[in-house]
Design a protein around this motif. Structure first.
Motif, PDB file in Angstrom:
ATOM      1  N   ASN A  72      37.028  48.410  41.705  1.00 50.74           N
ATOM      2  CA  ASN A  72      38.083  47.564  41.150  1.00 50.74           C
ATOM      3  C   ASN A  72      38.950  48.403  40.225  1.00 50.74           C
ATOM      4  O   ASN A  72      38.497  48.826  39.172  1.00 50.74           O
ATOM      5  CB  ASN A  72      37.491  46.394  40.358  1.00 50.74           C
ATOM      6  CG  ASN A  72      37.045  45.282  41.280  1.00 50.74           C
ATOM      7  OD1 ASN A  72      37.785  44.872  42.174  1.00 50.74           O
ATOM      8  ND2 ASN A  72      35.833  44.816  41.096  1.00 50.74           N
ATOM      9  N   LEU A  75      43.160  46.451  35.769  1.00 53.10           N
ATOM     10  CA  LEU A  75      44.097  45.345  35.958  1.00 53.10           C
ATOM     11  C   LEU A  75      45.523  45.790  35.658  1.00 53.10           C
ATOM     12  O   LEU A  75      45.810  46.251  34.564  1.00 53.10           O
ATOM     13  CB  LEU A  75      43.749  44.203  34.997  1.00 53.10           C
ATOM     14  CG  LEU A  75      42.570  43.304  35.357  1.00 53.10           C
ATOM     15  CD1 LEU A  75      42.369  42.286  34.254  1.00 53.10           C
ATOM     16  CD2 LEU A  75      42.830  42.608  36.676  1.00 53.10           C
ATOM     17  N   PRO A  86      43.010  41.944  40.639  1.00 49.78           N
ATOM     18  CA  PRO A  86      42.906  43.286  41.218  1.00 49.78           C
ATOM     19  C   PRO A  86      42.407  43.233  42.649  1.00 49.78           C
ATOM     20  O   PRO A  86      41.586  42.400  42.990  1.00 49.78           O
ATOM     21  CB  PRO A  86      41.883  43.981  40.314  1.00 49.78           C
ATOM     22  CG  PRO A  86      41.041  42.874  39.779  1.00 49.78           C
ATOM     23  CD  PRO A  86      41.924  41.656  39.702  1.00 49.78           C
TER      24      PRO A  86
END
Ligand code: 2BA
Length: 109
Positions: A72, A75, A86
């Motif tokens: 990930n 953001l 994300p």
């Protein structure tokens, strides 16, 4: 003499150590964390003679497998500061990341 530093997936560690020790090599295993995925992996330290390097690399190659992982990313924000969900990105991990270093001196007391 060379020092082989080898970062491998945790799941491959036992098979790799078994194969290395069966072939007469010594290893030290350190529990480590990948800086990108922040997931556990293992780092092996192997002191080997110059002529054994090729064989050790073959054992590492035969016992460490490539995997797909999802990371990930941080953001992102818009100019207004609104957060976007994300999208995980796919990365290929391993089989093994290997560094081979010259050893200036080796002592065992
Ligand atoms: P991680 O740092 O958790 O990286 C896992 C995988 O994520 C990497 O697999 C690579 O495919 C990807 N990755 C890493 N940094 C990235 C970035 N900035 N952008 C996009 N993708 C990225 P591998 O290359 O097979 O590396 C597996 C593990 O070996 C790494 O785990 C890290 O612990 C170690 N490693 C890899 N290259 C290294 C290096 N140059 N120095 C020290 N350790 C290294």
């Amino acid at each position: 003499m060379k020092l082989i530093i080898c970062v491998v997936n945790q799941d491959d560690t036992n098979d790799l150590i078994d194969a290395l020790t069966a072939d007469g090599h010594q290893a030290t295993v350190i529990s480590t964390t990948g800086g990108f995925l922040r997931e556990g992996n293992a780092t092996l330290l192997l002191g080997v003679s110059d002529e054994d390097v090729g064989n050790v690399l073959k054992i590492i190659q035969a016992n460490c497998h490539t995997r797909v992982a999802y990371a990930n990313p941080l953001l992102p924000t818009t100019e207004l500061g609104v957060l976007h969900a994300p999208m995980p990105i796919e990365v290929q991990v391993g089989g093994a990341v290997v560094f081979v270093l010259d050893v200036e001196r080796f002592e065992r007391y």
